[in-house]
Design a protein around this motif. Structure first.
Motif, PDB file in Angstrom:
ATOM      1  N   ALA A   1       0.795  -1.230   0.000  1.00 17.00           N
ATOM      2  CA  ALA A   1       0.000   0.000   0.000  1.00 17.00           C
ATOM      3  C   ALA A   1       0.827   1.279   0.000  1.00 17.00           C
ATOM      4  O   ALA A   1       0.439   2.276  -0.611  1.00 17.00           O
ATOM      5  N   HIS A   2       1.991   1.276   0.673  1.00 17.76           N
ATOM      6  CA  HIS A   2       2.677   2.534   0.974  1.00 17.76           C
ATOM      7  C   HIS A   2       4.037   2.624   0.294  1.00 17.76           C
ATOM      8  O   HIS A   2       4.790   1.649   0.243  1.00 17.76           O
ATOM      9  N   ASP A   3       4.347   3.820  -0.176  1.00 16.13           N
ATOM     10  CA  ASP A   3       5.594   4.063  -0.894  1.00 16.13           C
ATOM     11  C   ASP A   3       6.671   4.509   0.105  1.00 16.13           C
ATOM     12  O   ASP A   3       6.928   5.699   0.284  1.00 16.13           O
ATOM     13  N   HIS A   4       7.302   3.541   0.744  1.00 14.82           N
ATOM     14  CA  HIS A   4       8.300   3.866   1.763  1.00 14.82           C
ATOM     15  C   HIS A   4       9.559   4.481   1.157  1.00 14.82           C
ATOM     16  O   HIS A   4      10.223   5.299   1.800  1.00 14.82           O
ATOM     17  N   GLN A   5       9.882   4.102  -0.063  1.00 14.41           N
ATOM     18  CA  GLN A   5      11.054   4.681  -0.707  1.00 14.41           C
ATOM     19  C   GLN A   5      10.864   6.181  -0.891  1.00 14.41           C
ATOM     20  O   GLN A   5      11.775   6.977  -0.605  1.00 14.41           O
ATOM     21  N   ALA A   6       9.673   6.580  -1.336  1.00 15.20           N
ATOM     22  CA  ALA A   6       9.399   8.007  -1.493  1.00 15.20           C
ATOM     23  C   ALA A   6       9.352   8.706  -0.145  1.00 15.20           C
ATOM     24  O   ALA A   6       9.873   9.827   0.001  1.00 15.20           O
ATOM     25  N   LEU A   7       8.736   8.065   0.842  1.00 14.19           N
ATOM     26  CA  LEU A   7       8.648   8.666   2.171  1.00 14.19           C
ATOM     27  C   LEU A   7      10.038   8.960   2.725  1.00 14.19           C
ATOM     28  O   LEU A   7      10.303  10.061   3.228  1.00 14.19           O
TER      29      LEU A   7
END
Length: 224
Positions: free
Chosen positions: A86-92
């Motif tokens: 679900a979540h874009d940790h690389q972008a975060l």
């Protein structure tokens, strides 16, 4: 454990934020299950910190979702999909947590996604003061991909059954009771159970807020 009023709990949290000594903005995680009260607590903490003269950046994991077409490869109700896809940790990390962390240039973006339009965003970077505070709420924030990015870790705990009841009240205007129940029973609650079984997030929390009764919270400071 300590028990008190909502105001007393928020004062203790603000004191904990103030005790963090780093040479870059203080990055505060407010983790917990859906409908545990994370966003409300993070918003309230931001108000207290601003009243104390701190520059506060408020951001949320919901602004770092992948677009809908990318985040359901295992199905809309998949618990594994909720946790893994679900979540874009690389972008975060790339546009928010690392720039605000050690060696970062403090030029950050608070979002990469607009939930209302299901579109990717790329707002111009903003430069944070060195003594700013990032108050970031969301699910799964103490997972391995993110754990070392936080300077203070808060976990908002409540019974998973209570989150279903809260969701029924919170979302009844935008979704049917049957759909809310299914999402919680098949996706959100099993995803949290997976998170607890594999990561044990409260082991890494500096502060756990027991939020079954929001106006009479119980909190505990821990040594991660």
């Amino acid at each position: 454990m300590d028990r008190g009023t909502r105001g007393e709990m928020l004062a203790r949290l603000a004191e904990a934020v103030g005790s963090v000594t780093v040479a870059h903005p203080t990055r505060v995680a407010v983790d917990g299950p859906p409908a545990a009260g994370k966003t409300t607590l993070a918003d309230e903490l931001a108000v207290v910190l601003r009243a104390q003269g701190r520059d506060v950046i408020r951001a949320t994991i919901d602004d770092f979702l992948f677009p809908r077409a990318q985040r359901y490869p295992r199905g809309e109700y998949s618990a594994e999909g909720c946790y893994f896809d679900a979540h874009d940790h690389q972008a975060l990390n790339g546009v928010l947590l690392d720039p605000l962390g050690p060696g970062g240039d403090r030029r950050f973006q608070p979002t990469v996604y607009d939930h209302s339009t299901d579109t990717a965003l790329s707002p111009p970077p903003t430069t944070a003061p060195a003594d700013a505070v990032l108050v970031f709420d969301g699910v799964f924030l103490l997972r391995p991909e993110l754990i070392d990015r936080w300077d203070l870790r808060v976990f908002v705990s409540t019974s998973l059954e209570k989150t279903v009841d809260r969701a029924m009240i919170r979302e009844r205007r935008v979704s049917s009771q049957a759909n809310i129940e299914r999402r919680w029973r098949e996706r959100y609650i099993p995803a949290q159970q997976l998170y607890f079984a594999t990561v044990h997030p409260t082991r890494y929390a500096d502060i756990v807020v027991h939020n079954d009764e929001p106006q009479l919270p119980v909190w505990e400071f821990r040594t991660p």
